[in-house]
Design an enzyme around this catalytic site. Structure first.
Site: not given
Lengths: 300, 532
Positions: B78, B107, B143, B171-172, B255, B257, B259, B304, B330, B333
């Site tokens: 999952h 493009d 995971w 791919s990424s 971490h 990741e 964001y 952390h 943050t 924002k």
């Protein structure tokens, strides 16, 4: 950025079968490779893994060949604008950055192991009680005395920096110069010199790989320094092995560039393929210098 | 806006091919964006079904439906599928559709590589899902795949998991190189970096993060592979290695990741709120700087996630304070979004509802993150349902809501038809209620001490688990309504105008609806000094 009136149209290719074959090739390669590894580790005898792996490798190699041919052909047909070339330059630069980060992971692992873990397992520092598991273990680097010698037989010695590694350093540093001379030859349009300097660079790269192979043989045959001889062997072979793999890729790139140079490709303003290979080669060289200092000189 | 030239035609203008091969061979950024979005939605349903297996088992204490071994496979798959298969491809799909249109590019910069980036994914996830049927079962180590669970004690299928991660990484990285090169090289003449829409800005920074950390993930799974098959000792203390090394390298990837999964969401919300508040975005510059600051901080806070692993106290303190620093950009924002709405002439169409819910619920997730950053408190919260509640609040009503908002906001531009507003609002309210009923109670059971990743639990957690499971099924089935709305919108509906929303700004609203197969084959002229 160009202003409106000088803006060239940007080439957008129509449908292409190349990427789906590349995806298929990549998938077969890793699926076959994974099956092969699992067969090896479980002791099963089967040809499935190796067959799929080889098929994938072939599909991948063929696709890459056609893909690069296509790009070269389009370039020669003058379909690419200056802006397109800039895309290639940015693309290659970011790709090399991703490679830098790949090596950073292994250098980071070496740093963490060397400065903290080896001591902590021996009970030095704040994590004192950890030495209760293996009371006989003495922290040192290089680690010639593993915490659990029954599981990981420690090496008798490690490869010092001033033999083959020094030779290898000289080979790669020299090759960085020769590839630059080849670039100068392109800028001056001196065909024979381009080929000559490229041949020299490739020869130096191959010599490096031979020395590396000899060094690995020494490590396995005379020092007992192997992949399963504990963390020194793990970090040593991981770092030098991946570097060697990148030298191999770089050499292949240079061989392709040699072939293209012999066909009369590359001019002062149109030699991105060569430049990309040269940048990659310099990157491989810089990684080696880091390896030489951090793994060989400071590490042994 | 009238200065903008609309709808270019040039000689090699052509439409899409017919049939399946259009999608296999395409190099068109809109086609590839569509592929990414559908793939992501399929993975969202697959990963969602796994979540429902988990919630069904946890409906009552005791073991009812599945064996613990399978339960572990479900939690693992999952997480992997939602992170790498649903959220990330959805954002890449949106980037494909929108970035070229927003910056006036013909493009993506490298169209064939763009196709390659996408078509690796079905292979990668096919291989990952096939592990469910392998001997020993699918990966069952969570995971986060901590060693030695994922090395010494892993099922044999871990090898295929490792290679699937390699494929996703390739791919990424290629996708990100494409996005970054497109943004840096293909902007319409005269569009400076500080003129770009925020969605483009956030994706520029996201792509940078991806290129920086996906190779580190590749590095850590490669070390696992070597430990499993070649006898190295990276994560084995008996040979001088350390399982904690795994956690450090993994979270150095992990971490940034998280964001990667939220920065594009910030960009989407920063596009939608000004439209429906009919005001310019408050504090554009500070939004850009805040995004860059968050990206920078993401590299220096990773441990952390590992406060209870036994780090030296100086390390714990450093990572605690560094983590808390993230609350500052943050907060900037959130303040800017609220300030944008302040005294605006607000209307509440479906995209706006999702965007406002994002601001509120993401902030809840952010605040519980601050609680988790406090080292002494984290010793209590670590690995409990409080953590599960925290990251689901930032990922579901955070990332996923922003993706839904984006879908509703840009669907009229993509399809040329308006979606059904009543159904859209119904979908929003069902999702909003479902999400909160699912995840809010998990704060309570987490604080009360229920650990995550177990198929069974003590009786005192029973009531809230039951509530949570009811919410999960409500949320899960509501997404079928979303599928229905999208298909209905593609097949027909009220014709959308070119501008679609009356407060919308940006180049994508200057082309006709539906957007032609090729947009901006020659670059558009920009309106004078606008945030185009």
């Amino acid at each position: 950025m160009a202003s409106d009136n000088t803006y060239e149209s940007y080439y957008v290719p129509h449908n292409s079968p190349l990427p789906i074959f590349a995806s298929l090739g990549l998938f077969l390669t890793v699926y076959g490779g994974g099956s092969l590894l699992n067969e090896m580790s479980s002791g099963a005898s089967s040809n499935f893994g190796i067959t799929v792996f080889m098929m994938g490798g072939l599909v991948m190699a063929a696709t890459l060949f056609f893909w690069f041919s296509k790009v070269i052909e389009e370039n020669h047909a003058k379909m690419y604008s200056q802006q397109m070339n800039k895309s290639f330059v940015w693309g290659m630069s970011w790709f090399i950055f991703s490679e830098v980060m790949f090596f950073a992971a292994f250098f980071g692992a070496l740093f963490y192991i060397r400065f903290w873990v080896v001591d902590w397992i021996g009970g030095v520092g704040e994590r004192g009680p950890s030495d209760m598991v293996w009371p006989d273990y003495v922290p040192q680097w290089p680690l010639l005395d593993n915490p659990n010698p029954e599981q990981f037989a420690a090496p008798d010695g490690v490869i010092g920096p001033w033999g083959l590694p020094l030779v290898n350093t000289l080979l790669l540093v020299t090759s960085s110069f020769t590839v630059t001379f080849a670039h100068h030859a392109i800028n001056h349009g001196e065909r024979k010199k381009i080929v000559g300097w490229l041949v020299a660079t490739i020869a130096l790269g191959l010599a490096f790989l031979v020395c590396q192979a000899v060094e690995y043989y020494e490590a396995y045959a005379h020092y007992g320094l192997t992949l399963n001889s504990g963390i020194f062997g793990s970090t040593f072979f991981m770092l030098t092995g991946f570097h060697g793999a990148h030298v191999t890729i770089g050499t292949i790139m240079l061989i392709v560039m040699l072939g293209r140079a012999m066909k009369g490709h590359f001019t002062k303003t149109d030699c991105f393929g060569f430049e990309a290979a040269a940048w990659y080669w310099h990157f491989v060289d810089v990684v080696w210098l880091l390896l030489f200092v951090l793994v060989y000189i400071l590490g042994t | 806006m009238s200065a903008v030239i609309e709808n270019h035609h040039d000689d090699h203008h052509h439409g899409p091919d017919k049939g399946l091969m259009r999608w296999v061979l395409t190099t068109n950024h809109k086609d590839i964006g569509t592929l990414y979005l559908w793939f992501s939605f399929m993975m969202f349903l697959v990963g969602g079904c796994m979540a429902l297996v988990i919630r069904a088992e946890l409906f009552q204490p005791g073991l009812q439906l599945v064996v613990p071994e399978f339960f572990n496979q479900m939690t693992t798959m999952h997480g992997l599928i939602m992170v790498f298969g649903a959220v990330m491809p959805a954002f890449v799909g949106l980037a494909n559709w929108l970035v070229p249109m927003m910056i006036g590019a013909p493009d993506m910069a490298l169209p064939r590589m763009n196709n390659y980036s996408f078509w690796i994914l079905p292979f990668a996830f096919g291989m990952l899902l096939s592990t469910l049927f392998m001997e020993g079962g699918a990966p069952n180590f969570g995971w986060t795949f901590y060693a030695p669970l994922s090395t010494e004690y892993a099922p044999p299928s871990v090898t295929f998991f490792i290679f699937a991660v390699h494929l996703m990484g390739i791919s990424s990285i290629m996708g990100s190189i494409n996005v970054i090169v497109t943004i840096l090289n293909l902007r319409a003449p005269g569009m400076r970096l500080m003129d770009m829409p925020l969605f483009v800005w956030t994706w520029l920074i996201t792509a940078y993060l991806l290129i920086a950390v996906m190779p580190v993930l590749a590095g850590v799974v490669t070390m696992m592979l070597m430990d499993i098959h070649f006898g190295t000792a990276f994560f084995n203390a008996g040979g001088g290695g350390d399982p904690v090394l795994f956690q450090h390298v993994f979270w150095f990837f992990g971490h940034p990741e998280v964001y990667i999964m939220i920065l594009p969401a910030f960009g989407i919300v920063s596009a939608i709120i000004p439209t429906f508040a009919r005001k310019k975005l408050f504090g554009y510059d500070s939004m850009v700087y805040a995004t860059a600051s968050i990206a920078f901080l993401s590299f220096i806070v990773w441990a952390h996630h590992m406060f209870t692993v036994g780090m030296p106290i100086a390390g714990e303190l450093y990572f605690m304070y560094a983590t808390m620093l993230i609350a500052v950009p943050t907060g900037v924002k959130v303040f800017n979004w609220v300030a944008t709405m302040w005294q605006g002439s607000m209307t509440f169409e479906t995209p706006m509802l999702f965007a406002i819910a994002f601001v509120i619920l993401f902030t809840i997730g952010g605040l519980s993150g601050l609680m988790l950053a406090i080292v002494p408190a984290d010793f209590q919260y670590h690995d409990t349902y409080f953590v599960v509640a925290h990251f689901h609040y930032v990922l579901v009503p955070g990332s996923i809501f922003s993706i839904m908002a984006a879908a509703y906001y840009w669907l009229p531009k993509w399809t040329g038809n308006m979606y059904d507003e009543t159904l859209g609002k119904t979908h929003f309210w069902l999702s909003f209620v479902g999400v909160n009923v699912t995840f809010f109670p998990q704060h309570f059971i987490g604080l009360a001490g229920m650990p995550r990743r177990y198929p069974d639990y003590a009786l005192q957690f029973a009531d809230w688990n039951m509530v949570s499971s009811v919410g999960a099924f409500l949320f899960g089935f509501s997404q079928l309504l979303f599928l229905f709305i999208v298909i209905k919108c593609i097949r027909g509906g009220k014709q959308a105008t070119d501008e679609v929303w009356d407060g919308a700004e940006g180049l994508e609203w200057t082309v006709e609806s539906p957007a032609p197969y090729h947009t901006f084959s020659t670059p558009p002229a920009l309106p004078e000094r606008s945030l185009a």
